[in-house]
Design a protein around this motif. Structure first.
Motif, PDB file in Angstrom:
ATOM      1  N   ALA A 113      30.183  46.452  38.743  1.00  0.00           N
ATOM      2  CA  ALA A 113      29.616  46.657  37.404  1.00  0.00           C
ATOM      3  C   ALA A 113      28.267  47.361  37.480  1.00  0.00           C
ATOM      4  N   ALA A 114      27.478  47.051  38.511  1.00  0.00           N
ATOM      5  CA  ALA A 114      26.175  47.697  38.665  1.00  0.00           C
ATOM      6  C   ALA A 114      26.341  49.189  38.927  1.00  0.00           C
ATOM      7  N   HIS A 115      27.276  49.543  39.802  1.00  0.00           N
ATOM      8  CA  HIS A 115      27.517  50.961  40.076  1.00  0.00           C
ATOM      9  C   HIS A 115      28.045  51.674  38.826  1.00  0.00           C
ATOM     10  N   TYR A 116      28.867  50.969  38.048  1.00  0.00           N
ATOM     11  CA  TYR A 116      29.387  51.557  36.802  1.00  0.00           C
ATOM     12  C   TYR A 116      28.238  51.855  35.835  1.00  0.00           C
ATOM     13  N   HIS A 117      27.358  50.873  35.630  1.00  0.00           N
ATOM     14  CA  HIS A 117      26.247  51.079  34.702  1.00  0.00           C
ATOM     15  C   HIS A 117      25.261  52.116  35.241  1.00  0.00           C
ATOM     16  N   TYR A 118      25.071  52.138  36.560  1.00  0.00           N
ATOM     17  CA  TYR A 118      24.196  53.152  37.137  1.00  0.00           C
ATOM     18  C   TYR A 118      24.769  54.541  36.865  1.00  0.00           C
ATOM     19  N   SER A 119      26.095  54.674  36.917  1.00  0.00           N
ATOM     20  CA  SER A 119      26.715  55.980  36.648  1.00  0.00           C
ATOM     21  C   SER A 119      26.421  56.437  35.221  1.00  0.00           C
ATOM     22  N   GLU A 120      26.380  55.498  34.268  1.00  0.00           N
ATOM     23  CA  GLU A 120      26.052  55.858  32.876  1.00  0.00           C
ATOM     24  C   GLU A 120      24.670  56.489  32.799  1.00  0.00           C
ATOM     25  N   ILE A 121      23.724  55.892  33.513  1.00  0.00           N
ATOM     26  CA  ILE A 121      22.344  56.389  33.504  1.00  0.00           C
ATOM     27  C   ILE A 121      22.275  57.764  34.163  1.00  0.00           C
ATOM     28  N   LEU A 122      22.996  57.929  35.271  1.00  0.00           N
ATOM     29  CA  LEU A 122      22.978  59.203  35.985  1.00  0.00           C
ATOM     30  C   LEU A 122      23.587  60.323  35.144  1.00  0.00           C
ATOM     31  N   VAL A 123      24.616  59.998  34.371  1.00  0.00           N
ATOM     32  CA  VAL A 123      25.212  61.003  33.480  1.00  0.00           C
ATOM     33  C   VAL A 123      24.184  61.453  32.449  1.00  0.00           C
ATOM     34  N   LEU A 124      23.428  60.511  31.906  1.00  0.00           N
ATOM     35  CA  LEU A 124      22.405  60.871  30.923  1.00  0.00           C
ATOM     36  C   LEU A 124      21.345  61.791  31.528  1.00  0.00           C
ATOM     37  N   GLN A 125      21.166  61.696  32.836  1.00  0.00           N
ATOM     38  CA  GLN A 125      20.217  62.575  33.525  1.00  0.00           C
ATOM     39  C   GLN A 125      20.897  63.842  34.045  1.00  0.00           C
ATOM     40  N   ARG A 126      22.169  64.020  33.693  1.00  0.00           N
ATOM     41  CA  ARG A 126      22.955  65.186  34.105  1.00  0.00           C
ATOM     42  C   ARG A 126      23.139  65.247  35.620  1.00  0.00           C
ATOM     43  N   ARG A 127      23.091  64.102  36.279  1.00  0.00           N
ATOM     44  CA  ARG A 127      23.325  64.043  37.731  1.00  0.00           C
ATOM     45  C   ARG A 127      24.796  63.666  37.932  1.00  0.00           C
ATOM     46  N   ILE A 128      25.655  64.618  37.667  1.00  0.00           N
ATOM     47  CA  ILE A 128      27.086  64.346  37.565  1.00  0.00           C
ATOM     48  C   ILE A 128      27.683  63.933  38.905  1.00  0.00           C
ATOM     49  N   ASP A 129      27.348  64.652  39.968  1.00  0.00           N
ATOM     50  CA  ASP A 129      27.928  64.318  41.274  1.00  0.00           C
ATOM     51  C   ASP A 129      27.488  62.930  41.729  1.00  0.00           C
ATOM     52  N   ASP A 130      26.230  62.564  41.455  1.00  0.00           N
ATOM     53  CA  ASP A 130      25.758  61.215  41.804  1.00  0.00           C
ATOM     54  C   ASP A 130      26.504  60.166  40.985  1.00  0.00           C
ATOM     55  N   ALA A 131      26.741  60.460  39.705  1.00  0.00           N
ATOM     56  CA  ALA A 131      27.490  59.521  38.862  1.00  0.00           C
ATOM     57  C   ALA A 131      28.900  59.321  39.404  1.00  0.00           C
ATOM     58  N   ILE A 132      29.552  60.406  39.795  1.00  0.00           N
ATOM     59  CA  ILE A 132      30.899  60.311  40.371  1.00  0.00           C
ATOM     60  C   ILE A 132      30.875  59.458  41.631  1.00  0.00           C
ATOM     61  N   SER A 133      29.866  59.656  42.467  1.00  0.00           N
ATOM     62  CA  SER A 133      29.765  58.886  43.708  1.00  0.00           C
ATOM     63  C   SER A 133      29.681  57.391  43.436  1.00  0.00           C
ATOM     64  N   HIS A 134      28.893  57.003  42.439  1.00  0.00           N
ATOM     65  CA  HIS A 134      28.747  55.567  42.140  1.00  0.00           C
ATOM     66  C   HIS A 134      30.016  55.002  41.493  1.00  0.00           C
ATOM     67  N   LEU A 135      30.705  55.798  40.699  1.00  0.00           N
ATOM     68  CA  LEU A 135      31.985  55.336  40.153  1.00  0.00           C
ATOM     69  C   LEU A 135      33.008  55.147  41.271  1.00  0.00           C
ATOM     70  N   GLU A 136      33.012  56.046  42.220  1.00  0.00           N
ATOM     71  CA  GLU A 136      33.937  55.910  43.351  1.00  0.00           C
ATOM     72  C   GLU A 136      33.607  54.672  44.179  1.00  0.00           C
ATOM     73  N   THR A 137      32.316  54.357  44.299  1.00  0.00           N
ATOM     74  CA  THR A 137      31.910  53.134  45.004  1.00  0.00           C
ATOM     75  C   THR A 137      32.391  51.901  44.245  1.00  0.00           C
ATOM     76  N   ALA A 138      32.241  51.925  42.915  1.00  0.00           N
ATOM     77  CA  ALA A 138      32.711  50.801  42.093  1.00  0.00           C
ATOM     78  C   ALA A 138      34.211  50.610  42.249  1.00  0.00           C
ATOM     79  N   ILE A 139      34.957  51.705  42.247  1.00  0.00           N
ATOM     80  CA  ILE A 139      36.416  51.631  42.347  1.00  0.00           C
ATOM     81  C   ILE A 139      36.853  51.170  43.738  1.00  0.00           C
ATOM     82  N   ALA A 140      36.117  51.606  44.773  1.00  0.00           N
ATOM     83  CA  ALA A 140      36.441  51.163  46.132  1.00  0.00           C
ATOM     84  C   ALA A 140      36.306  49.644  46.258  1.00  0.00           C
ATOM     85  N   ALA A 141      35.295  49.094  45.563  1.00  0.00           N
ATOM     86  CA  ALA A 141      35.090  47.637  45.606  1.00  0.00           C
ATOM     87  C   ALA A 141      36.043  46.900  44.684  1.00  0.00           C
ATOM     88  N   LYS A 142      36.504  47.566  43.608  1.00  0.00           N
ATOM     89  CA  LYS A 142      37.380  46.928  42.614  1.00  0.00           C
ATOM     90  C   LYS A 142      38.435  47.947  42.177  1.00  0.00           C
TER      91      LYS A 142
END
Length: 256
Positions: A113-142
């Motif tokens: 959930a933390a990586h998911y919410h962090y991805s929301e913040i990164l998207v708002l900063q237009r850091r798309i690749d970083d957001a994708i990385s954190h979503l992939e980390t969230a999915i790897a764990a769940k």
């Protein structure tokens, strides 16, 4: 001690903190001898549980104060940092939220959930690749994290990665995502890959799952319209039957 006599501080403890102090000063025990023993700070888990309740109730400033006290004692508490990041995010302080979330991850937080919410913040900063990385980390764990698959699909869709978006949407559906916009965006992802017949099946699948919902039918009509198949689009609108109205039906843009 040998005679079993009770000391002044012990008597103060027994008498109650609001009672007159046994030493005879005339002050309340809690302001005299009874105050000589400082109460220990609450355990971290207790503070975190309180902060979560305050966040859920929308009492953001109170949650922030509780978390800041905890972090004053434990500056690298990962869940405390994460929750404070959520407070900043909900206040709209995106830079502060990103900074604190980054600290939480560096402190070892590996909560999906933390990586998911962090991805929301990164998207708002237009850091798309970083957001994708954190979503992939969230999915790897769940792996069955439906919302993370859906968000990842939307990011990929919006950035023109249509094959990857399709894969994320299908995984979101398999994980139980109930948002009908999944099928709408999946249809467009297929359409942009030149798979028109498959694209038109996706809204039908959504309609089958939610027969009382007009949105999938309207989505198919809009999809047909985007293909310049206006007669078919009109037929899809007429197929709405009792759902049809004079109001314009809007569909999601797939924003991530």
């Amino acid at each position: 001690k040998g005679g079993g006599k009770m000391g002044v501080a012990d008597r103060a403890e027994r008498s109650g903190r609001n009672a007159p102090c046994p030493c005879g000063s005339g002050r309340k025990s809690k302001h005299c001898c009874g105050g000589s023993r400082a109460a220990p700070p609450p355990q971290a888990e207790t503070v975190l549980a309180v902060a979560i309740r305050l966040l859920g109730a929308g009492r953001l400033d109170e949650a922030a104060r509780a978390l800041q006290k905890l972090l004053g004692r434990e500056p690298r508490n990962p869940r405390g940092l994460y929750l404070l990041g959520l407070v900043h995010q909900r206040h709209g302080r995106i830079a502060d939220a990103e900074s604190v979330m980054a600290q939480a991850c560096k402190a070892g937080l590996n909560d999906p959930a933390a990586h998911y919410h962090y991805s929301e913040i990164l998207v708002l900063q237009r850091r798309i690749d970083d957001a994708i990385s954190h979503l992939e980390t969230a999915i790897a764990a769940k792996p069955d994290f439906a919302e993370a698959h859906l968000r990842l699909g939307n990011i990929r869709y919006e950035t023109g990665r249509f094959a990857a978006a399709e894969a994320s949407y299908r995984r979101a559906e398999a994980a139980g995502a109930g948002d009908w916009s999944l099928h709408f965006n999946l249809a467009h992802a297929l359409h942009f890959q030149g798979r028109v017949d498959e694209a038109l099946v996706a809204p039908d699948a959504a309609a089958a799952r939610a027969p009382q919902d007009a949105a999938p039918h309207a989505a198919k009509a809009l999809l047909l319209e985007s293909m310049h198949r206006l007669d078919d689009a009109r037929r899809a609108i007429f197929a709405l039957g009792p759902f049809a109205s004079d109001e314009t039906v809007t569909c999601p843009s797939g924003q991530y």
